[in-house]
Design a protein around this motif. Structure first.
Motif, PDB file in Angstrom:
ATOM      1  N   TYR A  40       1.298  -0.965  -0.136  1.00 63.54           N
ATOM      2  CA  TYR A  40      -0.216   0.228  -0.146  1.00 63.54           C
ATOM      3  C   TYR A  40       0.993   1.601  -0.052  1.00 63.54           C
ATOM      4  O   TYR A  40       0.837   1.953  -0.758  1.00 63.54           O
ATOM      5  N   LEU A  41       2.104   0.859   0.608  1.00 61.37           N
ATOM      6  CA  LEU A  41       2.857   2.652   1.251  1.00 61.37           C
ATOM      7  C   LEU A  41       3.638   2.355  -0.275  1.00 61.37           C
ATOM      8  O   LEU A  41       3.567   4.006  -0.675  1.00 61.37           O
ATOM      9  N   ALA A  42       3.942   1.846  -0.928  1.00 62.38           N
ATOM     10  CA  ALA A  42       4.714   1.982  -1.883  1.00 62.38           C
ATOM     11  C   ALA A  42       3.406   2.643  -3.272  1.00 62.38           C
ATOM     12  O   ALA A  42       3.957   3.237  -3.863  1.00 62.38           O
ATOM     13  N   GLY A  43       1.837   2.631  -3.253  1.00 62.45           N
ATOM     14  CA  GLY A  43       1.547   3.401  -3.966  1.00 62.45           C
ATOM     15  C   GLY A  43       0.811   4.577  -3.443  1.00 62.45           C
ATOM     16  O   GLY A  43       0.030   5.818  -4.268  1.00 62.45           O
ATOM     17  N   HIS A  44       1.460   5.020  -2.322  1.00 62.34           N
ATOM     18  CA  HIS A  44       0.983   5.982  -1.579  1.00 62.34           C
ATOM     19  C   HIS A  44       1.563   6.431  -0.474  1.00 62.34           C
ATOM     20  O   HIS A  44       1.066   6.516   0.742  1.00 62.34           O
ATOM     21  N   GLU A  45       2.857   6.521  -0.830  1.00 64.92           N
ATOM     22  CA  GLU A  45       3.824   6.966  -0.275  1.00 64.92           C
ATOM     23  C   GLU A  45       3.380   8.460   0.915  1.00 64.92           C
ATOM     24  O   GLU A  45       2.673   9.119   0.650  1.00 64.92           O
ATOM     25  N   ASN A  46       4.300   8.335   2.237  1.00 71.45           N
ATOM     26  CA  ASN A  46       3.042   8.617   3.104  1.00 71.45           C
ATOM     27  C   ASN A  46       1.957   8.833   3.321  1.00 71.45           C
ATOM     28  O   ASN A  46       1.408  10.291   3.845  1.00 71.45           O
TER      29      ASN A  46
END
Length: 145
Positions: A40-46
């Motif tokens: 998820y974070l790889a596609g939605h950084e921060n």
């Protein structure tokens, strides 16, 4: 006519997939749940931790423990949201990005194995059914919640 044991089979399949991923996580120490957060974070950084929790259908307490483990493992950092001091944002570290690449390879391999011997139409039905299961579950939770 007796209905198929779909719930039993679904739970068994879930456990088998998690065990498969966990056994191949290697020195990352990141299992199936941790990989979901990192994907998820790889596609939605921060991203806001609440957004990650909602996207994965996790509980806040479960996500808190998982984020703690991922942070201790050097895969992510958390920071205060500049616009709202109560909100927490999550970001991948360089190690987190490496783990995502490793985990994507595992998932791609598993997807190939799971779809072997099935044609595109059969896989489309399985996908549609799994999405239906999720929708029915979410709708029920919303009615009860």
């Amino acid at each position: 006519m007796r209905l198929p044991r779909l719930i039993f089979l679904l739970f068994n399949a879930d456990r088998a997939v998690r065990r498969w991923i966990d056994a191949r996580s290697g020195d990352t120490g990141i299992g199936a749940s941790g990989a979901g957060v990192l994907f998820y974070l790889a596609g939605h950084e921060n991203a806001l931790i609440g957004d990650v929790t909602a996207a994965l259908g996790a509980s806040p307490s479960g996500m808190s423990g998982l984020v703690n483990r991922l942070e201790r493992g050097g895969c992510l950092t958390r920071s205060q949201d500049p616009a709202d001091a109560r909100a927490v944002r999550l970001a991948l570290t360089p190690r987190g990005h490496q783990v995502v690449i490793h985990a994507r390879g595992l998932v791609d391999d598993l997807n190939e194995q799971l779809t072997a011997g099935f044609d595109d139409a059969e896989i489309a039905v399985v996908q549609r059914w799994l999405e239906h299961v999720t929708r029915v579950s979410v709708q029920r939770e919303e009615r009860l919640g």
